[in-house]
Write an enzyme that holds these catalytic residues in place. Sequence first.
Site, short mmCIF file in Angstrom:
data_model
loop_
_atom_site.label_atom_id
_atom_site.label_comp_id
_atom_site.label_asym_id
_atom_site.label_seq_id
_atom_site.Cartn_x
_atom_site.Cartn_y
_atom_site.Cartn_z
N GLY A 81 0.80 -1.23 0.00
CA GLY A 81 0.00 0.00 0.00
C GLY A 81 0.83 1.28 0.00
O GLY A 81 1.86 1.35 0.65
N SER A 82 0.40 2.32 -0.72
CA SER A 82 1.26 3.48 -0.89
C SER A 82 0.46 4.66 -1.47
O SER A 82 -0.76 4.64 -1.51
CB SER A 82 2.41 3.13 -1.83
OG SER A 82 1.92 2.58 -3.03
#
Length: 326
Positions: free
Chosen positions: A278-279
Amino acid sequence: MDPQLKWTQPGSGVIVHLELFWGRIRRAWLKTFRRGYLKRMEACRQGDFNGAPIEILDPRDLKFYRNQQGYSWKKEDDPFRWRDHVGFARWGLVELFVFSLIFFGGAGLACWLVGTLELEGTGRLLGHLTAGALTVIGLLIVWFFRDPPRRVPSEPGVLVSPADGKVVEIREIEDEFVGPAYLIGIFLSIFNVHINRMPTAGRVIGLRYRPGKYLNAMRPESSRENEQLAVRFEQKEPPFRPMIVRQITGAIARRIVNDLKPGDELERGEKFGMIKLGSRTELVIPREEGLEILVKPGDKIKAGLSVMARYPVSSGTAGEPKGVPR
């Protein structure tokens, strides 16, 4: 080129060092048993010096050093090019293998122990629950590293999304490179494809890397405080608009991958890196009369496919591009 960028994954990582260790074994094997292959690779090699800190024998050795000046191979001479078309991110194939071995192997081991030890009741239930949980995690890892094909829009003047995810922010800013600009922030959950693509055909002017924290990428302050890598580029056609794509880590994602170096030219929708797990990805584009922002906060978008903005084709005046000389 930011002097901190010594390789394509500046945040390092355990898997990277495993691959580098395997690379030493692989090169020793090639020099002993595949001398004919090495001669062919040397004959079609581009460049007159090795800019990497390791010995470069073939394109596989460039995996972590494509952003360094030096040796290279044309795509048609790369015997590993097929890895771009297996449906999974080439940058994450080793992680995919290692994590699949751990989680699917662990699930199989749990089932084997249940049968071998002839567990009953609570023990049998716990064994099956463990196997099921490990299988689900393994499937999520496989899902995360997928690389589906994208049909990139060809309409002139449009900018496509540099990442899959959800638009979480659109605001006006002043940027030292772009000038008066719009910043569009995209949050990528662990369920999104994490490969980054060019929003428009462009030429890389420079890269800026900044180590930092690993705050939740949904939080606005993550844009300022998290580890990030900014790609500064300009459109290849007049009026040569300057733009930025910024890769930002999140609470789970701690590995930015970026293959680019100044002077590289890419087409709209072309892949150039990824953020592992996730980012956040940000797109910074110049404000000008006639620009249409075609997304809003809450919209779900796909890299290389969703149109985020449109400039009037006739706007701007032709001029010489700035930055790296052609």
